[in-house]
Design an enzyme around this catalytic site. Sequence first.
Site, PDB file in Angstrom:
ATOM      1  N   LYS A 280       4.931   7.905  12.585  1.00  0.00           N
ATOM      2  CA  LYS A 280       4.459   9.185  12.068  1.00  0.00           C
ATOM      3  C   LYS A 280       5.503  10.293  12.218  1.00  0.00           C
ATOM      4  O   LYS A 280       5.547  11.222  11.402  1.00  0.00           O
ATOM      5  CB  LYS A 280       3.149   9.595  12.753  1.00  0.00           C
ATOM      6  CG  LYS A 280       2.082   8.501  12.723  1.00  0.00           C
ATOM      7  CD  LYS A 280       1.939   7.846  11.349  1.00  0.00           C
ATOM      8  CE  LYS A 280       1.211   6.517  11.440  1.00  0.00           C
ATOM      9  NZ  LYS A 280       1.300   5.722  10.198  1.00  0.00           N
TER      10      LYS A 280
ATOM     11  N   ASN B  82      -2.652   7.997   7.488  1.00  0.00           N
ATOM     12  CA  ASN B  82      -2.813   8.459   8.877  1.00  0.00           C
ATOM     13  C   ASN B  82      -2.366   9.897   9.089  1.00  0.00           C
ATOM     14  O   ASN B  82      -1.841  10.238  10.156  1.00  0.00           O
ATOM     15  CB  ASN B  82      -2.043   7.554   9.843  1.00  0.00           C
ATOM     16  CG  ASN B  82      -2.488   6.105   9.799  1.00  0.00           C
ATOM     17  OD1 ASN B  82      -1.659   5.216   9.643  1.00  0.00           O
ATOM     18  ND2 ASN B  82      -3.771   5.842   9.922  1.00  0.00           N
TER      19      ASN B  82
ATOM     20  N   ASP C  65       3.757   4.764   5.722  1.00  0.00           N
ATOM     21  CA  ASP C  65       2.805   4.228   6.686  1.00  0.00           C
ATOM     22  C   ASP C  65       3.557   3.636   7.877  1.00  0.00           C
ATOM     23  O   ASP C  65       3.188   2.582   8.395  1.00  0.00           O
ATOM     24  CB  ASP C  65       1.914   3.168   6.016  1.00  0.00           C
ATOM     25  CG  ASP C  65       0.686   2.836   6.846  1.00  0.00           C
ATOM     26  OD1 ASP C  65       0.330   3.634   7.722  1.00  0.00           O
ATOM     27  OD2 ASP C  65       0.087   1.763   6.627  1.00  0.00           O
TER      28      ASP C  65
END
Length: 265
Positions: free
Chosen positions: A195, A221, A192
């Site tokens: 990215k 995500n 997390d």
Amino acid sequence: MMLLTLLYSCIGGAALLYVLYRWVIPAVVQYHTGLALLWHDIIEERMLDMLTRSTRPQRLLHAVQKNATRGDPRSVINAIDQFCRHKEWAMNVGDEKGCILDSVVSEVNPSTVLELGTYCGYSTVRIARLLPPGAKFITLEFNPKVAKIARQVIAWAGLEDKIQLVEGASGDLIPKMKEQFGVETFDLVFLDHWKDRYLPDTKLMEECGLLKKGSILLADNVICPGTPDYLEYIRNSPRYKSQYFKSHLEYTKVEDGLEKSVFLG
């Protein structure tokens, strides 16, 4: 008369701006990926930082200290969720995806856990409260100012003895896990953080032998803001069996989800 008219105009303008800020704009961006991130993560945060002369993590910590009970992880989680839903959005995993995270942690019942990206400690608290006695939990945070807030949130939850928060870049720290931190392999890894680091850090964990047959990678995500290179790799590699859990970007109606991947060896 002119002063009175000007006063009424100022009051009306202020009221309109408040309505736009509190209800209209948040309602509009709820369903739009780009607008949601632009408004919440850039415009709103910078505006509130300037007006309050504080940071979002500091405001989140204040909400915890004001509304959560010391030593009660559940109340810390609830205080952060209430703050993020009704006061100010923040990039935690959130309550909806948090339930998925909880179920994976409970299912795996891991004895060794690595979290990449602590932020303010929300998911850290969610994970730590479910771990069995004696479990080793390492969480990595690149930003020292954010890490300072996370330590206070974790301490308020009464979980500081169960968590080892390490400051630094994941790419530098992952190769040191065996020698410096005494971990041979991880049962569960929660991704997390940045990215664009999901894929290189996954490959780095493979190279360092930190994954064993049955190790679980859980990535947040993966749709918003998205990790297309990671998903392409993890879903097509014969070394993993993956499952997508559809959900929403934290505290919005924008589609997002978690990717759970079992390392097959």
